[in-house]
Motif scaffolding. Structure first.
Motif, short mmCIF file in Angstrom:
data_model
loop_
_atom_site.label_atom_id
_atom_site.label_comp_id
_atom_site.label_asym_id
_atom_site.label_seq_id
_atom_site.Cartn_x
_atom_site.Cartn_y
_atom_site.Cartn_z
N VAL A 1 -26.17 26.63 23.13
CA VAL A 1 -25.35 27.66 22.46
C VAL A 1 -24.76 27.08 21.16
O VAL A 1 -24.81 27.72 20.11
CB VAL A 1 -24.23 28.19 23.38
N ALA A 2 -24.25 25.85 21.22
CA ALA A 2 -23.69 25.21 20.02
C ALA A 2 -24.75 25.11 18.93
O ALA A 2 -24.49 25.40 17.75
CB ALA A 2 -23.15 23.82 20.36
N CYS A 3 -25.97 24.73 19.31
CA CYS A 3 -27.04 24.57 18.32
C CYS A 3 -27.43 25.91 17.69
O CYS A 3 -27.68 25.98 16.49
CB CYS A 3 -28.26 23.91 18.96
N ALA A 4 -27.47 26.95 18.51
CA ALA A 4 -27.81 28.29 17.99
C ALA A 4 -26.74 28.76 17.01
O ALA A 4 -27.03 29.31 15.94
CB ALA A 4 -27.97 29.27 19.14
N VAL A 5 -25.47 28.53 17.38
CA VAL A 5 -24.34 28.93 16.51
C VAL A 5 -24.39 28.15 15.20
O VAL A 5 -24.34 28.73 14.11
CB VAL A 5 -22.99 28.70 17.24
N ALA A 6 -24.51 26.83 15.31
CA ALA A 6 -24.50 25.97 14.11
C ALA A 6 -25.68 26.28 13.20
O ALA A 6 -25.56 26.24 11.97
CB ALA A 6 -24.50 24.51 14.52
N SER A 7 -26.80 26.61 13.79
CA SER A 7 -27.98 26.95 13.03
C SER A 7 -27.75 28.23 12.22
O SER A 7 -28.09 28.32 11.04
CB SER A 7 -29.16 27.14 13.99
N SER A 8 -27.11 29.22 12.86
CA SER A 8 -26.82 30.47 12.14
C SER A 8 -25.79 30.23 11.03
O SER A 8 -25.85 30.87 9.99
CB SER A 8 -26.34 31.56 13.11
N VAL A 9 -24.87 29.30 11.24
CA VAL A 9 -23.88 28.98 10.20
C VAL A 9 -24.58 28.47 8.93
O VAL A 9 -24.27 28.91 7.83
CB VAL A 9 -22.82 27.96 10.70
N LEU A 10 -25.57 27.59 9.12
CA LEU A 10 -26.31 27.07 7.95
C LEU A 10 -27.05 28.21 7.23
O LEU A 10 -27.07 28.26 6.00
CB LEU A 10 -27.32 25.99 8.38
N ASP A 11 -27.62 29.14 8.01
CA ASP A 11 -28.33 30.28 7.39
C ASP A 11 -27.37 31.15 6.59
O ASP A 11 -27.67 31.58 5.47
CB ASP A 11 -29.00 31.15 8.47
N ILE A 12 -26.18 31.40 7.17
CA ILE A 12 -25.21 32.29 6.53
C ILE A 12 -24.64 31.67 5.25
O ILE A 12 -24.43 32.37 4.25
CB ILE A 12 -24.07 32.65 7.53
N ILE A 13 -24.42 30.36 5.27
CA ILE A 13 -23.92 29.69 4.06
C ILE A 13 -24.88 29.97 2.90
O ILE A 13 -24.45 30.26 1.78
CB ILE A 13 -23.73 28.17 4.31
N LYS A 14 -26.18 29.95 3.21
CA LYS A 14 -27.19 30.27 2.19
C LYS A 14 -27.15 31.76 1.83
O LYS A 14 -27.06 32.13 0.66
CB LYS A 14 -28.59 29.94 2.72
N GLU A 15 -27.25 32.61 2.86
CA GLU A 15 -27.36 34.06 2.62
C GLU A 15 -26.13 34.65 1.94
O GLU A 15 -26.25 35.51 1.06
CB GLU A 15 -27.60 34.79 3.96
N ASP A 16 -24.95 34.22 2.36
CA ASP A 16 -23.72 34.80 1.83
C ASP A 16 -23.25 34.12 0.53
O ASP A 16 -22.25 34.52 -0.04
CB ASP A 16 -22.57 34.72 2.86
N GLY A 17 -23.96 33.08 0.10
CA GLY A 17 -23.53 32.36 -1.09
C GLY A 17 -22.16 31.73 -0.90
O GLY A 17 -21.33 31.68 -1.81
N THR A 18 -21.93 31.23 0.32
CA THR A 18 -20.61 30.71 0.71
C THR A 18 -20.11 29.59 -0.21
O THR A 18 -18.94 29.56 -0.58
CB THR A 18 -20.70 30.21 2.16
N GLN A 19 -21.00 28.68 -0.55
CA GLN A 19 -20.58 27.54 -1.38
C GLN A 19 -20.12 28.01 -2.76
O GLN A 19 -19.14 27.50 -3.30
CB GLN A 19 -21.75 26.56 -1.50
N LYS A 20 -20.78 29.02 -3.31
CA LYS A 20 -20.39 29.54 -4.61
C LYS A 20 -19.04 30.27 -4.52
O LYS A 20 -18.21 30.18 -5.43
CB LYS A 20 -21.47 30.48 -5.17
N VAL A 21 -18.80 30.97 -3.40
CA VAL A 21 -17.50 31.61 -3.18
C VAL A 21 -16.41 30.53 -3.21
O VAL A 21 -15.37 30.68 -3.86
CB VAL A 21 -17.46 32.38 -1.84
N SER A 22 -16.68 29.43 -2.51
CA SER A 22 -15.74 28.31 -2.47
C SER A 22 -15.43 27.81 -3.88
O SER A 22 -14.27 27.60 -4.23
CB SER A 22 -16.36 27.16 -1.68
N LEU A 23 -16.48 27.62 -4.66
CA LEU A 23 -16.31 27.11 -6.01
C LEU A 23 -15.53 28.10 -6.89
O LEU A 23 -14.54 27.74 -7.53
CB LEU A 23 -17.68 26.82 -6.64
N ASP A 24 -15.98 29.35 -6.90
CA ASP A 24 -15.41 30.33 -7.82
C ASP A 24 -13.98 30.73 -7.44
O ASP A 24 -13.06 30.65 -8.26
CB ASP A 24 -16.29 31.59 -7.88
#
Length: 499
Positions: free
Chosen positions: A373-396
């Motif tokens: 379950v932890a691996c499935a959750v963490a895997s989706s987190v990595l996908d979402i960081i890409k899809e949602d542009g999370t890192q750019k939100v953080s920067l901006d």
């Protein structure tokens, strides 16, 4: 004398007196307006607040009360993205993310879906069997690291990860001594307690043998600092006359590390642990080349360099996915937790094949580490960081927030420093800008309470509990930032008026 856990301490009042008080307390007038939110939480029909407090005081460890934020605690019922609702249906903007842990948003629909899908198939087997989610996740996570950081061991928390890193470093080098920076936080387990350099988290027992701390290169509060030392949109108000590319403060702090190496440890050491930006310490940043030079000194003495990315990892610093990348270094080992699972208990140690090989001398077994379950959750987190542009939100959003907070620093005598990168932000409060003495505990509490009463949750930290910590889920908007800025400005104004 106050001990400040997460920058906070209080004498627990009885539950009844707290609730009676909350009825008396008048809501603040002319409160800034909260941005709209289309999500509707479920109506709360559970246990009463008074009963929860009774149980908290009688059946939960006294530590639970000791770390409870606010005179009138916040009774959280539901969360969605950057929002939290209490049992009375009141909404809060969450700028602390359960201590920098909710990375992509509370109950993010895609993370929830990944957890639900996995829970239908397989919850638990341990590493004695081979199951797909572990391998899918490990392959995905190592793709975010430069060579030779390609071997992963999964745990359930940051303390566990750092414990393991200590063990691996000592086994690999054959040395024992480990150096950390003052004000650092690396966990609360009996071993990690030695790495952590903050009295509030220490107990009077033999702990963390072989751990030595050195002066933190804090360019705001430390003895040396200047006006272009750190990698942040906002610099300190301290002056310096350094030529371009030269940093006298950095030279002085490296000198302190050299002195520690010359006096306090053997000539051969096991490791150096450093957070790329201190978390619990209050978003403390070092001069730009400090880690690069520190790593060189440590490696010359046979030690390995460990980056604790528990709070800075997964795009939180905005400019990079990992905090260490902002320092232009490649560690020998990286530990992480918190944001890795968006609130699901998980941690990891990433290291080189050579270091990992020396760890296999004995058997180490972690029952829940890397569970499906932890691996499935963490895997989706990595996908979402890409899809949602999370890192750019953080920067901006983070850069915008810091630049605006710096305007408040220039306006108010009690705001000493604004610093950080991305959405890892510290606002250090002082009695006055000349002495830089920490603002008193009581004054911090007043402002902190006021911010909460206006609907925003932030954190506190710093060795003296003098720094407000802003580490929200990385899905906040500029409108949310503006709302917080208005609330924070108002709370400082209210404080000044009371004075």
């Amino acid at each position: 004398h106050h001990v400040t856990f997460l920058g906070f301490s209080q004498t627990p009042e009885s539950a009844t007196s707290q609730i009676a008080k909350s009825a008396l307390r008048s809501p603040p007038t002319d409160v800034p307006e909260m941005p709209p939110c289309s999500f509707s939480p479920e109506e709360y029909k559970g246990m009463s607040k008074a009963r929860m407090m009774e149980i908290r005081q009688q059946n939960c460890s006294p530590m639970t009360m000791k770390v409870t934020y606010y005179k009138e605690p916040v009774f959280i019922h539901q969360g969605y993205m950057q929002w939290l609702w209490d049992v009375d249906g009141r909404r809060y903007l969450d700028l602390f993310a359960g201590v920098a842990t909710v990375s992509v948003g509370h109950c993010h629909p895609k993370v929830r879906a990944a957890a639900e899908q996995q829970m239908k198939k397989l919850w638990h087997t341990t590493n004695i069997y081979v199951y797909p989610t572990l391998h899918e996740y490990c392959e995905k996570l190592v793709s975010y690291f430069p060579d030779p950081l390609k071997v992963i061991y999964l745990t359930n928390s940051g303390s566990e990860a750092n414990d393991l890193a200590m063990l691996m470093a000592r086994l690999h080098t054959g040395n024992y001594d480990i150096i950390t920076l003052r004000g650092s936080y690396h966990g609360g387990s009996p071993q990690a307690m030695g790495l952590t350099s903050n009295a509030a988290y220490k107990y009077p027992i033999a702990n963390g043998l072989g751990c030595t701390n050195t002066m933190c290169p804090d360019v705001f509060r430390g003895p040396w600092g200047g006006s272009h030392c750190r990698d942040s949109p906002v610099q300190t108000t301290r002056e310096c006359s350094c030529a371009q590319g030269i940093c006298m403060a950095n030279e002085q702090y490296i000198g302190q590390l050299q002195e520690t190496l010359a006096t306090s440890v053997p000539t051969r050491i096991a490791a150096f642990f450093g957070e790329p930006i201190q978390g619990v310490g209050g978003a403390v940043q070092y001069p730009k080349n400090y880690l690069k030079q520190a790593y060189k000194l440590v490696r010359e003495r046979g030690g390995i360099c460990i980056a604790d990315e528990v709070q800075t990892g997964f795009g939180r610093t905005g400019s990079h996915f990992w905090g260490f990348q902002g320092h232009d270094v490649i560690p020998d080992m990286v530990t992480m937790a918190k944001g890795i699972g968006n609130g699901f208990p998980m941690g990891a140690v990433v290291t080189t094949p050579e270091i990992a090989a020396s760890f296999a001398k004995g058997i180490h077994f972690n029952t829940f580490g890397g569970n499906p379950v932890a691996c499935a959750v963490a895997s989706s987190v990595l996908d979402i960081i890409k899809e949602d542009g999370t890192q750019k939100v953080s920067l901006d959003v983070g850069s915008y927030l810091m630049v605006e907070l710096a305007k408040l620093r220039d306006k108010y005598e009690i705001i000493g420093d604004v610093r950080g990168k991305g959405l890892q932000i510290g606002v250090e409060m002082v009695k006055d800008k000349v002495s830089r003495d920490p603002l008193s505990h009581q004054d911090m509490v007043e402002i902190f309470e006021d911010v909460k009463d206006m609907g925003v949750l932030i954190g506190k930290g710093g060795v003296y509990g003098q720094t407000f910590r802003i580490k929200p889920p990385m899905c906040i908007t500029k409108e949310d930032a503006d709302f917080f800025l208005a609330v924070f400005n108002k709370s400082i104004q209210n404080y000044m008026e009371r004075r």
